[in-house]
Design a protein around this motif. Structure first.
Motif, short mmCIF file in Angstrom:
data_model
loop_
_atom_site.label_atom_id
_atom_site.label_comp_id
_atom_site.label_asym_id
_atom_site.label_seq_id
_atom_site.Cartn_x
_atom_site.Cartn_y
_atom_site.Cartn_z
N GLU A 137 -65.99 -72.93 -32.89
CA GLU A 137 -67.25 -72.54 -33.54
C GLU A 137 -67.17 -71.11 -34.06
OE1 GLU A 137 -71.04 -72.54 -35.15
OE2 GLU A 137 -69.70 -74.19 -34.63
N MET A 138 -66.51 -70.23 -33.31
CA MET A 138 -66.33 -68.86 -33.78
C MET A 138 -65.49 -68.84 -35.06
SD MET A 138 -67.17 -65.76 -33.45
CE MET A 138 -67.74 -65.42 -31.81
N ASP A 139 -64.45 -69.68 -35.12
CA ASP A 139 -63.65 -69.79 -36.34
C ASP A 139 -64.51 -70.23 -37.51
OD1 ASP A 139 -61.31 -69.00 -35.09
OD2 ASP A 139 -60.56 -71.05 -34.81
N ASN A 140 -65.41 -71.20 -37.27
CA ASN A 140 -66.30 -71.67 -38.33
C ASN A 140 -67.24 -70.56 -38.80
OD1 ASN A 140 -65.23 -74.26 -38.42
ND2 ASN A 140 -66.67 -75.04 -36.90
N LEU A 141 -67.80 -69.82 -37.85
CA LEU A 141 -68.69 -68.71 -38.21
C LEU A 141 -67.95 -67.66 -39.04
CD1 LEU A 141 -70.65 -68.19 -34.87
CD2 LEU A 141 -71.57 -69.08 -37.03
N ARG A 142 -66.73 -67.38 -38.64
CA ARG A 142 -65.91 -66.39 -39.36
C ARG A 142 -65.65 -66.85 -40.79
NH1 ARG A 142 -62.15 -66.45 -35.89
NH2 ARG A 142 -63.10 -65.18 -34.31
N LYS A 143 -65.38 -68.13 -40.96
CA LYS A 143 -65.11 -68.67 -42.30
C LYS A 143 -66.35 -68.61 -43.20
CE LYS A 143 -61.50 -71.77 -40.74
NZ LYS A 143 -61.18 -73.16 -40.37
N GLN A 144 -67.53 -68.66 -42.60
CA GLN A 144 -68.78 -68.66 -43.37
C GLN A 144 -69.25 -67.25 -43.73
OE1 GLN A 144 -71.69 -70.83 -41.09
NE2 GLN A 144 -70.28 -72.53 -40.76
N CYS A 145 -68.74 -66.25 -43.05
CA CYS A 145 -69.27 -64.90 -43.26
C CYS A 145 -68.62 -64.21 -44.45
CB CYS A 145 -69.11 -64.06 -42.00
SG CYS A 145 -67.44 -63.50 -41.65
N ARG A 146 -69.31 -63.22 -44.95
CA ARG A 146 -68.81 -62.39 -46.05
C ARG A 146 -67.94 -61.27 -45.51
NH1 ARG A 146 -70.77 -60.79 -51.38
NH2 ARG A 146 -70.52 -58.55 -51.66
N VAL A 147 -68.35 -60.70 -44.37
CA VAL A 147 -67.70 -59.55 -43.76
C VAL A 147 -67.82 -59.67 -42.25
CG1 VAL A 147 -67.88 -57.04 -43.47
CG2 VAL A 147 -68.24 -58.03 -45.71
#
Length: 167
Positions: free
Chosen positions: A58-68
């Protein structure tokens, strides 16, 4: 980890000061002694979303969705894993200029700032207004591949062992 050394309270104050809550979202994930502070901020300050404790995927998914990725750390970490994970995901980083972060992050892969609310707020606005976050993210990914990937790290370690053995 939501602890004082990680600077989550600094980030919350800077976020509120930046005024970005009406334009974008700050997503915070994790757990720790300052969880209640983050939960309260998510209820009271516009634009903050608290995910709670999340697993690695889930952290990987959040990271992929973020701009920065923002690293407001107040501690002198030797090699902050969160920065390497951001680079691996091709995400630019906003970080306080302490410890190894001052060496890892530069203008080609993100933004360094002093560890104060006003300075971090200003840097958050700069990152939000950046016209080329994808280029910075690509540079971050290249830096990861060239210096921190598994194959690069293994090659470096084997070189050290070879030097030590005298062969």
């Amino acid at each position: 980890r939501l602890g004082p050394e990680k600077g989550v309270d600094l980030l919350l104050g800077a976020w509120e000061r930046s005024g970005l809550g009406s334009k974008t979202t700050l997503t915070i994930a994790g757990n720790g002694p300052q969880r209640a502070l983050v939960e309260a901020a998510a209820r009271e300050i516009p634009g903050i979303r608290y995910q709670g404790s999340v697993g690695h995927s889930e952290m990987d998914n959040l990271r992929k969705q973020c701009r920065v990725v923002v690293i407001p750390s107040r501690s002198y970490e030797a090699l902050p894993f969160v920065a390497l994970e951001a680079f691996a995901a091709g995400r630019p980083v906003v970080a306080c200029n302490l410890g190894a972060l001052a060496d890892l992050v530069d203008g080609s892969v993100g933004w360094l700032t002093n560890p104060g609310e006003a300075a971090l707020a200003q840097t958050l606005v700069q990152a939000h207004e950046c016209s080329n976050p994808c280029e910075l993210g690509q540079a971050a990914r290249r830096r990861y591949e060239q210096s921190f990937s598994t194959s690069t790290s293994l090659r470096g370690l084997l070189d050290v062992y070879e030097d030590l053995s005298g062969d």
